[in-house]
Design an enzyme around this catalytic site. Structure first.
Site, PDB file in Angstrom:
ATOM      1  N   ASP A  14      44.612 146.974  59.236  1.00  0.00           N
ATOM      2  CA  ASP A  14      46.011 146.547  59.344  1.00  0.00           C
ATOM      3  C   ASP A  14      46.966 147.703  59.077  1.00  0.00           C
ATOM      4  OD1 ASP A  14      44.843 144.110  59.662  1.00  0.00           O
ATOM      5  OD2 ASP A  14      45.858 143.127  57.993  1.00  0.00           O
ATOM      6  N   SER A 131      45.909 135.906  51.560  1.00  0.00           N
ATOM      7  CA  SER A 131      44.821 135.593  52.495  1.00  0.00           C
ATOM      8  C   SER A 131      44.523 134.104  52.575  1.00  0.00           C
ATOM      9  CB  SER A 131      43.556 136.319  52.015  1.00  0.00           C
ATOM     10  OG  SER A 131      42.412 135.804  52.650  1.00  0.00           O
ATOM     11  N   GLU A 133      41.692 133.061  52.559  1.00  0.00           N
ATOM     12  CA  GLU A 133      40.580 132.834  51.617  1.00  0.00           C
ATOM     13  C   GLU A 133      41.063 132.124  50.357  1.00  0.00           C
ATOM     14  OE1 GLU A 133      37.055 133.627  51.059  1.00  0.00           O
ATOM     15  OE2 GLU A 133      37.153 133.396  53.217  1.00  0.00           O
ATOM     16  N   TYR A 154      36.922 137.569  45.491  1.00  0.00           N
ATOM     17  CA  TYR A 154      37.992 138.078  46.354  1.00  0.00           C
ATOM     18  C   TYR A 154      39.122 137.056  46.462  1.00  0.00           C
ATOM     19  CZ  TYR A 154      40.478 139.174  50.685  1.00  0.00           C
ATOM     20  OH  TYR A 154      41.467 139.411  51.616  1.00  0.00           O
TER      21      TYR A 154
END
Ligand code: NAP
Ligand code: GDD
Length: 324
Positions: A14, A131, A133, A154
């Site tokens: 990114d 994220s 996630e 994470y």
């Protein structure tokens, strides 16, 4: 006056696309570079400008998100208008092996940066790479109101950074935003993430250089978009009049099996003949289904993705075939 931006993670997927975008928009771009014994600048090689040339607009500085005092000296020297915090130990599977380091970089890294901005009284806008996630086991479709239920060190580190970013906004009035981005890929994606692992293997199998691809869980559902479009969304978040948090996603859902089908069919091969199972690629806890609802970003920022997963697979397979 041209704007000045600092990108942490400029050497990542990114970061490289964002640096490109900001340079196109006439920004001066400063990127944070981790010292390594071998070169880690492959993704930004084409943007590199020799500092001896007249008027360079891309500068690289050695620093690490685990080193708070360095972040202070860096920000004091650069005085950026916009800070994009993209640096992270970003691999979910690896975060189970290195939970403590992941917490230090992906979690506390954001605090060090936010605190450095606050301590020197820098008037800047801050983007945090949050994220999907973070949603983990929450039922899709997921949007800005969906509760977080992270399933990995994470994801947990990203939830911590998300709340620190909101806290600095609420406590200190900082223009600090969270982009909650669903999976986005490209030919610059790291080779150990599943899409790129697949497209690189497709290219090597088609070229006769190997005959098998080892993977883990093929049933997970992901919402895969195209990275250059997502970095444009990051920039749009920092240009808005008010700071806020936004989901970026395509809203589409495919399994790893589907992606295998798209990728192998581009070279006329049947994936089932080549893919083998290896339990090393399973995670202790899996995120089964991520499907994003980006309607807030569409209505407030005018952000909508164009490249959907089948087209993304084609772009990545073609790039890997050309490289192989
Ligand atoms: P990436 O390719 O893995 O890049 C990560 C970047 O962080 C690299 O430049 C890396 O440097 C740097 N980095 C890692 N640890 C660091 C540390 N301790 N100090 C300084 N820099 C460090 O990740 P990406 O796909 O571009 O993702 C960018 C950000 O968005 C990450 O925070 C990621 O967690 C988040 N995100 C990504 C996605 C996605 O689908 N891609 C989705 C949601 C959120 P080296 O090059 O030296 O390794
Ligand atoms: N990496 C990998 N390797 N994943 C595999 C494999 C394999 O061999 N086999 C199956 N998978 C499955 C994983 O179990 C997971 O369900 C899915 O493929 C996607 O894995 P990754 O490509 O590693 O991405 P991720 O979804 O875990 O995380 C990425 O997206 C997040 C956003 O949702 C990363 O970019 C994160 O940094 C990002 O935040």
């Amino acid at each position: 006056m041209a704007k000045v931006a600092l990108i942490t993670g400029v050497t990542g997927q990114d970061g490289s696309y964002l640096a490109e975008l900001l340079l196109e928009k006439s920004y001066t771009v400063h990127g944070l570079l981790r010292r390594a014994s071998s070169f880690n600048t492959g993704r930004i090689e084409h943007l590199y400008q020799d500092p001896h040339e007249p008027n360079p607009r891309l500068y690289l500085h050695y620093a690490d998100l685990t080193d708070g005092s360095r972040l202070v000296t860096l920000l004091e020297g650069i005085h950026p208008d916009e800070v994009y915090n993209l640096a992270a130990q970003s691999h979910v599977r690896v975060s189970f092996d290195e939970p403590e380091y992941t917490g230090m970089a992906t979690g506390l890294g954001s605090t060090r940066l936010l605190e450095a901005i606050r301590m020197i009284g820098l008037d800047c806008r801050y983007y945090q790479a949050s994220s999907s996630e973070m949603f983990g086991a929450s039922t899709p479709p997921q949007n800005e109101q969906t509760p977080f239920w992270p399933r990995s060190p994470y994801g947990i580190s990203k939830v911590y950074s998300y709340w620190m970013t909101r806290n600095y906004r609420e406590a200190y009035g900082m223009f600090a935003v969270n982009g909650i981005l669903f999976n986005h890929e490209s030919p610059r994606r790291g080779l150990t993430f599943v899409t790129r692992k697949i497209t690189r293997a497709v290219a090597e199998i088609a070229a006769g250089k190997r005959d098998a691809l080892y993977l883990g869980n093929l049933d997970a559902v992901r919402d895969w978009g195209y990275a250059p479009e997502y970095v444009a969304g990051m920039w749009a978040m920092l240009q808005h009049t008010e700071p806020g948090d936004y989901v970026l996603a395509t809203g589409t859902a495919y399994t790893i099996r589907d992606f295998l089908g798209f990728a192998f069919s581009h070279v006329g091969l049947d994936w089932e003949k080549y893919v083998r199972f290896d339990e090393r690629y399973l995670r202790p806890a899996e995120v089964d289904s991520l499907i994003g609802d980006a309607s807030r970003a569409a209505s407030i920022l005018g952000w909508t993705p164009k490249v959907m997963t089948p087209e993304l697979a084609r772009i990545m397979v073609e790039a890997d075939c050309a490289a192989v």
